[in-house]
Design an enzyme around this catalytic site. Structure first.
Site, PDB file in Angstrom:
ATOM      1  N   ARG A 313       0.867  -1.173   0.000  1.00 10.93           N
ATOM      2  CA  ARG A 313       0.000   0.000   0.000  1.00 10.93           C
ATOM      3  C   ARG A 313       0.904   1.223   0.000  1.00 10.93           C
ATOM      4  NH1 ARG A 313      -2.425   0.140   5.223  1.00 10.93           N
ATOM      5  NH2 ARG A 313      -1.074   1.894   5.710  1.00 10.93           N
ATOM      6  N   HIS A 317      -3.098   4.683   5.601  1.00 12.48           N
ATOM      7  CA  HIS A 317      -4.397   4.036   5.714  1.00 12.48           C
ATOM      8  C   HIS A 317      -5.489   4.858   5.025  1.00 12.48           C
ATOM      9  CE1 HIS A 317      -7.647   1.699   7.443  1.00 12.48           C
ATOM     10  NE2 HIS A 317      -8.195   2.822   7.879  1.00 12.48           N
ATOM     11  N   TYR A 325       5.497   5.935   9.483  1.00 12.32           N
ATOM     12  CA  TYR A 325       5.991   4.723  10.144  1.00 12.32           C
ATOM     13  C   TYR A 325       6.627   3.731   9.166  1.00 12.32           C
ATOM     14  CZ  TYR A 325       1.216   3.794   8.587  1.00 12.32           C
ATOM     15  OH  TYR A 325       0.068   3.727   7.844  1.00 12.32           O
TER      16      TYR A 325
END
Length: 423
Positions: A313, A317, A325
């Site tokens: 990805r 999110h 991160y």
């Protein structure tokens, strides 16, 4: 002396018996294989470390391997390759347009991106027949395009416009179409679509049809209890569920290496007694071929298939998540494996099915469509306040009809029990 010999004889006899027993056990031992279609098998791990007072992640392994070629498809025609490529481009560019609309303050709520996952979304949905069913998740907007939704539908949905699929009552990806496009709306509780789609396949069977139904789950969502329950039900009932496990390496900010102990999520298919397949999720040909074969199994009434698509990805999110991160070298590794850039190179330079001029014309056509759809969506009106309560409950406004026919309610003939062996 005789007793001693008898004792030795007994020990030998017991030993032979144990060997025979072990041999019998091993002869009944079942072995399983997971089909791995990838031309590259990345070897790296992500681990948590402490830097001062801050917890962060680092990646270990070889990140300098060369990018693998696209695997030749066994089923796609030249024209179908180009169609899938166009869907992938439309998917990517539509999400870029959505990002700009969000930054302009025109989007209500957040936006969830499938950057780097276009090959998986578009090529998988392309394997379904028109009368079969799809249950997309939030990153499968490419699947929605393939199933017939337009970019303006999706952009109006995110802007909560009156002309959106939900008439402005939802500002995210919770929309579908059970009448024309056979799309079940995403459910935020991850994993819940799996038993729903299994139920769709069961319903079709009761109406005399064996069909393929397809849905998705992420590497994080696959750990939910309803995922296990739904897939187990589909396996026991031999339902035509095609489940794509999109292993995109991060369940929000938790790396896959900290989510489960199996090496490959496809291994979990073994526990259900169904086929498990691994594909490179950035290779549209691998994704399509695996989906095609799984759909064919479903249509023959041979039950479900679990396909693990491995990729990354390439954004956080959602639009609010900067993904700080993620170790930067990991982004660089997967950026070289961009599914659209690889597929373009395959079509233009390897297969030579598109000239550079033809490719530029195709890209310009996608840009033109998106500009028209964006302008239409932006100019569309917001819903009127008095319409907010409509469409919540059905008060006889429409009739629900079976999709394929009436259920077969004929009683099954009971099998005769033979007593005393065969005659």
């Amino acid at each position: 002396m005789a007793n001693r010999e008898n004792k030795r004889s007994g020990q030998k006899s017991g030993s032979d018996g144990n060997r025979s027993s072990l041999k019998a056990q091993f002869s009944e031992h079942r072995t399983y294989t997971i089909s791995d279609l990838r031309l590259e098998k990345p070897s790296f791990t992500i681990r948590q470390i402490l830097k001062g007072d801050e917890i962060c992640y680092e990646v270990e392994g070889n990140l300098n391997t060369s990018v693998p070629p696209i695997r030749e498809s066994k089923y796609l025609s030249k024209q179908q390759h180009i169609e899938i490529y166009r869907w992938m481009l439309l998917n990517r560019k539509m999400e870029q347009a959505l990002e700009n609309l969000y930054k302009q303050g025109k989007v209500v709520g957040g936006v969830y991106f499938g950057l780097g996952q276009e090959a998986c979304s578009c090529a998988s949905a392309f394997a379904l027949h028109k009368d079969e069913w799809l249950g997309p998740l939030i990153r499968n907007q490419g699947s929605l395009l393939v199933r017939g939704f337009s970019p303006r539908d999706i952009m109006m949905q995110y802007m909560a416009k009156a002309g959106s699929p939900t008439k402005g009552r939802d500002a995210s990806s919770h929309f579908g179409d059970i009448y024309e496009r056979n799309v079940v709306a995403p459910i935020s509780t991850l994993g819940d679509l799996i038993p729903v789609l299994a139920g769709v396949a069961l319903g079709a069977r009761l109406q005399g049809r064996e069909i393929a139904v397809m849905t998705y789950i992420g590497d994080g969502g696959q750990s939910t209890g309803v995922t296990y329950e739904g897939l187990n039900f589909a396996a026991v009932q031999n339902l035509g569920l095609v489940l794509f496990v999109e292993n995109n390496l991060w369940g929000y900010s938790t790396p896959a290496d900290m989510q489960f102990r199996v090496k490959d999520l496809a291994e979990r298919a073994i526990a259900y007694g169904i086929p498990g397949v691994i594909v490179d999720g950035t290779d549209a040909c691998q994704v399509y071929d695996a989906a095609h074969e799984a759909c064919e199994r479903a249509r023959r009434g041979e039950g479900p298939t679990l396909i693990e698509a491995k990729m990354m990805r390439m954004k956080g999110h959602a639009i609010h998540d900067a993904a700080d991160y993620v170790p930067k070298p990991l982004f660089e590794y997967w950026r070289k494996r961009d599914p659209i850039a690889r597929f373009e190179n395959y079509l233009v330079n390897v297969k030579k099915w598109l000239t550079r001029a033809e490719n530029e014309k195709l890209v310009a056509g996608v840009d033109r469509q998106l500009e028209e759809d964006r302008d239409y969506a932006v100019a569309s009106p917001m819903p009127s306040p008095e319409s907010a309560a409509g469409g919540v409950y059905c008060d006889g406004c429409h009739e629900i009809k079976p999709k394929y026919g009436m259920a077969n309610t004929e009683p099954r003939s009971s099998a005769k029990i033979k007593v005393g062996g065969a005659h």
